[in-house]
Design a protein around this motif. Sequence first.
Motif, PDB file in Angstrom:
ATOM      1  N   ASP A   1       0.847  -1.192   0.000  1.00  0.00           N
ATOM      2  CA  ASP A   1       0.000   0.000   0.000  1.00  0.00           C
ATOM      3  C   ASP A   1       0.889   1.252   0.000  1.00  0.00           C
ATOM      4  O   ASP A   1       1.667   1.443   0.929  1.00  0.00           O
ATOM      5  CB  ASP A   1      -0.868  -0.041   1.274  1.00  0.00           C
ATOM      6  CG  ASP A   1      -1.645   1.246   1.486  1.00  0.00           C
ATOM      7  OD1 ASP A   1      -1.561   2.162   0.652  1.00  0.00           O
ATOM      8  OD2 ASP A   1      -2.365   1.312   2.504  1.00  0.00           O
ATOM      9  N   PRO A   2       0.796   2.094  -1.031  1.00  0.00           N
ATOM     10  CA  PRO A   2       1.640   3.294  -1.066  1.00  0.00           C
ATOM     11  C   PRO A   2       1.394   4.214   0.128  1.00  0.00           C
ATOM     12  O   PRO A   2       2.268   5.005   0.490  1.00  0.00           O
ATOM     13  CB  PRO A   2       1.231   3.997  -2.365  1.00  0.00           C
ATOM     14  CG  PRO A   2       0.242   3.143  -3.039  1.00  0.00           C
ATOM     15  CD  PRO A   2      -0.086   1.969  -2.200  1.00  0.00           C
ATOM     16  N   GLY A   3       0.233   4.087   0.779  1.00  0.00           N
ATOM     17  CA  GLY A   3      -0.057   4.866   1.985  1.00  0.00           C
ATOM     18  C   GLY A   3       0.864   4.512   3.138  1.00  0.00           C
ATOM     19  O   GLY A   3       0.962   5.246   4.118  1.00  0.00           O
TER      20      GLY A   3
ATOM     21  N   LEU B   1      -1.558  -5.251  -1.767  1.00  0.00           N
ATOM     22  CA  LEU B   1      -1.668  -5.147  -3.213  1.00  0.00           C
ATOM     23  C   LEU B   1      -3.091  -5.540  -3.653  1.00  0.00           C
ATOM     24  O   LEU B   1      -3.875  -6.057  -2.865  1.00  0.00           O
ATOM     25  CB  LEU B   1      -0.637  -6.056  -3.896  1.00  0.00           C
ATOM     26  CG  LEU B   1       0.821  -5.725  -3.542  1.00  0.00           C
ATOM     27  CD1 LEU B   1       1.767  -6.777  -4.084  1.00  0.00           C
ATOM     28  CD2 LEU B   1       1.189  -4.335  -4.087  1.00  0.00           C
ATOM     29  N   GLU B   2      -3.383  -5.309  -4.912  1.00  0.00           N
ATOM     30  CA  GLU B   2      -4.732  -5.605  -5.422  1.00  0.00           C
ATOM     31  C   GLU B   2      -5.110  -7.066  -5.243  1.00  0.00           C
ATOM     32  O   GLU B   2      -6.259  -7.400  -5.002  1.00  0.00           O
ATOM     33  CB  GLU B   2      -4.809  -5.256  -6.912  1.00  0.00           C
ATOM     34  CG  GLU B   2      -5.359  -3.863  -7.147  1.00  0.00           C
ATOM     35  CD  GLU B   2      -5.445  -3.552  -8.622  1.00  0.00           C
ATOM     36  OE1 GLU B   2      -5.651  -4.474  -9.421  1.00  0.00           O
ATOM     37  OE2 GLU B   2      -5.294  -2.356  -8.957  1.00  0.00           O
ATOM     38  N   ASN B   3      -4.109  -7.936  -5.414  1.00  0.00           N
ATOM     39  CA  ASN B   3      -4.378  -9.364  -5.319  1.00  0.00           C
ATOM     40  C   ASN B   3      -4.080  -9.928  -3.926  1.00  0.00           C
ATOM     41  O   ASN B   3      -3.733 -11.097  -3.771  1.00  0.00           O
ATOM     42  CB  ASN B   3      -3.589 -10.132  -6.388  1.00  0.00           C
ATOM     43  CG  ASN B   3      -2.098  -9.764  -6.353  1.00  0.00           C
ATOM     44  OD1 ASN B   3      -1.698  -8.849  -5.640  1.00  0.00           O
ATOM     45  ND2 ASN B   3      -1.294 -10.487  -7.096  1.00  0.00           N
ATOM     46  N   GLU B   4      -4.213  -9.095  -2.898  1.00  0.00           N
ATOM     47  CA  GLU B   4      -4.001  -9.551  -1.515  1.00  0.00           C
ATOM     48  C   GLU B   4      -4.989 -10.666  -1.150  1.00  0.00           C
ATOM     49  O   GLU B   4      -6.161 -10.612  -1.509  1.00  0.00           O
ATOM     50  CB  GLU B   4      -4.203  -8.362  -0.566  1.00  0.00           C
ATOM     51  CG  GLU B   4      -4.153  -8.729   0.914  1.00  0.00           C
ATOM     52  CD  GLU B   4      -4.447  -7.524   1.824  1.00  0.00           C
ATOM     53  OE1 GLU B   4      -3.501  -6.802   2.154  1.00  0.00           O
ATOM     54  OE2 GLU B   4      -5.631  -7.311   2.171  1.00  0.00           O
ATOM     55  N   ARG B   5      -4.477 -11.689  -0.466  1.00  0.00           N
ATOM     56  CA  ARG B   5      -5.365 -12.731   0.086  1.00  0.00           C
ATOM     57  C   ARG B   5      -4.985 -12.976   1.542  1.00  0.00           C
ATOM     58  O   ARG B   5      -3.802 -13.021   1.884  1.00  0.00           O
ATOM     59  CB  ARG B   5      -5.225 -14.043  -0.698  1.00  0.00           C
ATOM     60  CG  ARG B   5      -5.727 -13.926  -2.129  1.00  0.00           C
ATOM     61  CD  ARG B   5      -5.957 -15.298  -2.752  1.00  0.00           C
ATOM     62  NE  ARG B   5      -4.739 -16.095  -2.852  1.00  0.00           N
ATOM     63  CZ  ARG B   5      -4.724 -17.375  -3.219  1.00  0.00           C
ATOM     64  NH1 ARG B   5      -5.855 -18.013  -3.494  1.00  0.00           N
ATOM     65  NH2 ARG B   5      -3.572 -18.031  -3.313  1.00  0.00           N
ATOM     66  N   ILE B   6      -5.994 -13.114   2.379  1.00  0.00           N
ATOM     67  CA  ILE B   6      -5.769 -13.345   3.801  1.00  0.00           C
ATOM     68  C   ILE B   6      -6.420 -14.664   4.194  1.00  0.00           C
ATOM     69  O   ILE B   6      -7.584 -14.902   3.882  1.00  0.00           O
ATOM     70  CB  ILE B   6      -6.377 -12.195   4.637  1.00  0.00           C
ATOM     71  CG1 ILE B   6      -5.699 -10.870   4.275  1.00  0.00           C
ATOM     72  CG2 ILE B   6      -6.250 -12.474   6.130  1.00  0.00           C
ATOM     73  CD1 ILE B   6      -6.289  -9.666   4.976  1.00  0.00           C
TER      74      ILE B   6
ATOM     75  N   ASP C   1      -4.904 -23.410  -2.493  1.00  0.00           N
ATOM     76  CA  ASP C   1      -4.040 -23.517  -3.672  1.00  0.00           C
ATOM     77  C   ASP C   1      -2.655 -22.925  -3.399  1.00  0.00           C
ATOM     78  O   ASP C   1      -2.345 -22.537  -2.272  1.00  0.00           O
ATOM     79  CB  ASP C   1      -4.689 -22.846  -4.890  1.00  0.00           C
ATOM     80  CG  ASP C   1      -5.072 -21.401  -4.581  1.00  0.00           C
ATOM     81  OD1 ASP C   1      -4.821 -20.958  -3.448  1.00  0.00           O
ATOM     82  OD2 ASP C   1      -5.620 -20.731  -5.466  1.00  0.00           O
ATOM     83  N   ASP C   2      -1.840 -22.892  -4.434  1.00  0.00           N
ATOM     84  CA  ASP C   2      -0.459 -22.428  -4.252  1.00  0.00           C
ATOM     85  C   ASP C   2      -0.388 -20.964  -3.829  1.00  0.00           C
ATOM     86  O   ASP C   2      -1.223 -20.154  -4.225  1.00  0.00           O
ATOM     87  CB  ASP C   2       0.322 -22.603  -5.561  1.00  0.00           C
ATOM     88  CG  ASP C   2       0.676 -24.067  -5.778  1.00  0.00           C
ATOM     89  OD1 ASP C   2       0.513 -24.845  -4.825  1.00  0.00           O
ATOM     90  OD2 ASP C   2       1.101 -24.404  -6.894  1.00  0.00           O
ATOM     91  N   LEU C   3       0.621 -20.662  -3.035  1.00  0.00           N
ATOM     92  CA  LEU C   3       0.808 -19.287  -2.568  1.00  0.00           C
ATOM     93  C   LEU C   3       1.960 -18.642  -3.330  1.00  0.00           C
ATOM     94  O   LEU C   3       2.926 -19.305  -3.710  1.00  0.00           O
ATOM     95  CB  LEU C   3       1.119 -19.290  -1.075  1.00  0.00           C
ATOM     96  CG  LEU C   3      -0.033 -19.776  -0.192  1.00  0.00           C
ATOM     97  CD1 LEU C   3       0.460 -20.069   1.214  1.00  0.00           C
ATOM     98  CD2 LEU C   3      -1.158 -18.744  -0.152  1.00  0.00           C
ATOM     99  N   GLY C   4       1.865 -17.326  -3.541  1.00  0.00           N
ATOM    100  CA  GLY C   4       2.865 -16.611  -4.326  1.00  0.00           C
ATOM    101  C   GLY C   4       4.132 -16.303  -3.544  1.00  0.00           C
ATOM    102  O   GLY C   4       4.268 -16.634  -2.355  1.00  0.00           O
ATOM    103  N   TYR C   5       5.024 -15.646  -4.219  1.00  0.00           N
ATOM    104  CA  TYR C   5       6.341 -15.323  -3.682  1.00  0.00           C
ATOM    105  C   TYR C   5       6.265 -14.418  -2.458  1.00  0.00           C
ATOM    106  O   TYR C   5       7.038 -14.552  -1.517  1.00  0.00           O
ATOM    107  CB  TYR C   5       7.161 -14.655  -4.796  1.00  0.00           C
ATOM    108  CG  TYR C   5       8.595 -14.423  -4.432  1.00  0.00           C
ATOM    109  CD1 TYR C   5       9.506 -15.479  -4.450  1.00  0.00           C
ATOM    110  CD2 TYR C   5       9.036 -13.168  -4.061  1.00  0.00           C
ATOM    111  CE1 TYR C   5      10.830 -15.275  -4.099  1.00  0.00           C
ATOM    112  CE2 TYR C   5      10.359 -12.952  -3.715  1.00  0.00           C
ATOM    113  CZ  TYR C   5      11.244 -14.012  -3.734  1.00  0.00           C
ATOM    114  OH  TYR C   5      12.550 -13.804  -3.379  1.00  0.00           O
TER     115      TYR C   5
END
Lengths: 231, 231
Positions: free
Chosen positions: A13-15, A200-205, A214-218
């Motif tokens: 978040d740029p904030g 980020l836009e594709n944040e998942r919690i 499923d697979d988790l990102g970097y």
Amino acid sequence: MGTLYGVSVGAGDPGLMTLRAVRIMESCGVIAVPRTHGENSLALSIAEQAADLSRKRKVYLDLPMCRDREALDRNYDETAEMLCGLLESDDVAVPTLGDISVYSTFSRIAQRVEKRGFKAEICAGVTSFSAAADALGKPLCLGSEPLHILPYGCGDFEKLLDLSGTKVVMKTGSKSSELIALLRKKGLALRTSVIENCGLENERIFGSLDEVTDDLGYFTVFIIGECSDET
Amino acid sequence: MGTLYGVSVGAGDPGLMTLRAVRIMESCGVIAVPRTHGENSLALSIAEQAADLSRKRKVYLDLPMCRDREALDRNYDETAEMLCGLLESDDVAVPTLGDISVYSTFSRIAQRVEKRGFKAEICAGVTSFSAAADALGKPLCLGSEPLHILPYGCGDFEKLLDLSGTKVVMKTGSKSSELIALLRKKGLALRTSVIENCGLENERIFGSLDEVTDDLGYFTVFIIGECSDET
């Protein structure tokens, strides 16, 4: 003669950029953008959303992600050499994800730049684990609980997971499923929160490992919580 | 119905406030300022240097620093009750030193406010140990080194100091000299950096325990370093 600034831009978040980070980025003539895994255009893109960098000169630092110490050292030397050339006439800012004091390559380059007689400074920022706690809406540690930040696969990793207090696991890279299997084996599935692409836009919690399907990102942070209201 | 915001204001330098923290502080009608040890007017004074809070309504939260769990719970209940009254008509911001997810009382109050049906959010910030690393100009951890954040006197404290990686000791309160004696006994004097009042006018930085000649104040962070360029 210019100064090299390592600028923490927060987790997504740029904030979460600090006032000082924005001021430094806007005052430097050159933005030097590290690139590995595409992660680095991410740091630049966060900074660009908070600071006006449109008219800055941009150069790219190609940093390898490998364990070959010699190759790494050679790369850091070359990068430092290139930065020193720029510092002859300009201040240079290096935007970096999270907080620069936590697992950032910047320090290795800054050391070399300082050895060559130039000044280097770091600008503190919000770590990925503070941002993750923010996203979860709950504290990392309370009272007298320790907080352990563990890069995945560090020495004695399994034993460190048994320490009391909160454990944050970072730098799993492509090995998230390996870590998840280990945490399950240790009975920690329900005590582990997972934050992918924080801010980020594709944040998942995920509130527990049972929610991960499923697979988790970097960019994933694991928080193995102790945090109760009891301590 | 308003929202309760726990706002991290960083460690001392108002430039370490995030853009989001400034925005939230400026948008809330009420600033609720925790007071203990005078620390809390410090959080407000940092926020006031970065945000225009001159026309805000200010209320004070008197939080005790004691170990009497019942007294604490009673105080948190009363504080939450008072905040809920304010939240009926306004958003309320609570400025907090450092990052709110690390050892802040805010969470205990926020939980109670949420139980009463109001919304609470936290706004991440720069921790005191990131700011301290910034002041020292060197990283907290590199490569695959763990980072351990230890409140002074937590269970197994002495053993935890023997863990590999960097150890940050916080919350020594008035017991700095006790900790210094322990670190000396363990042969860690030269590997320990000390930062007192980080980012404030009276900041002092000691590169090792041998440089510490007099008593240290309440806001002191100890960093027991492992950090080399070797990992």
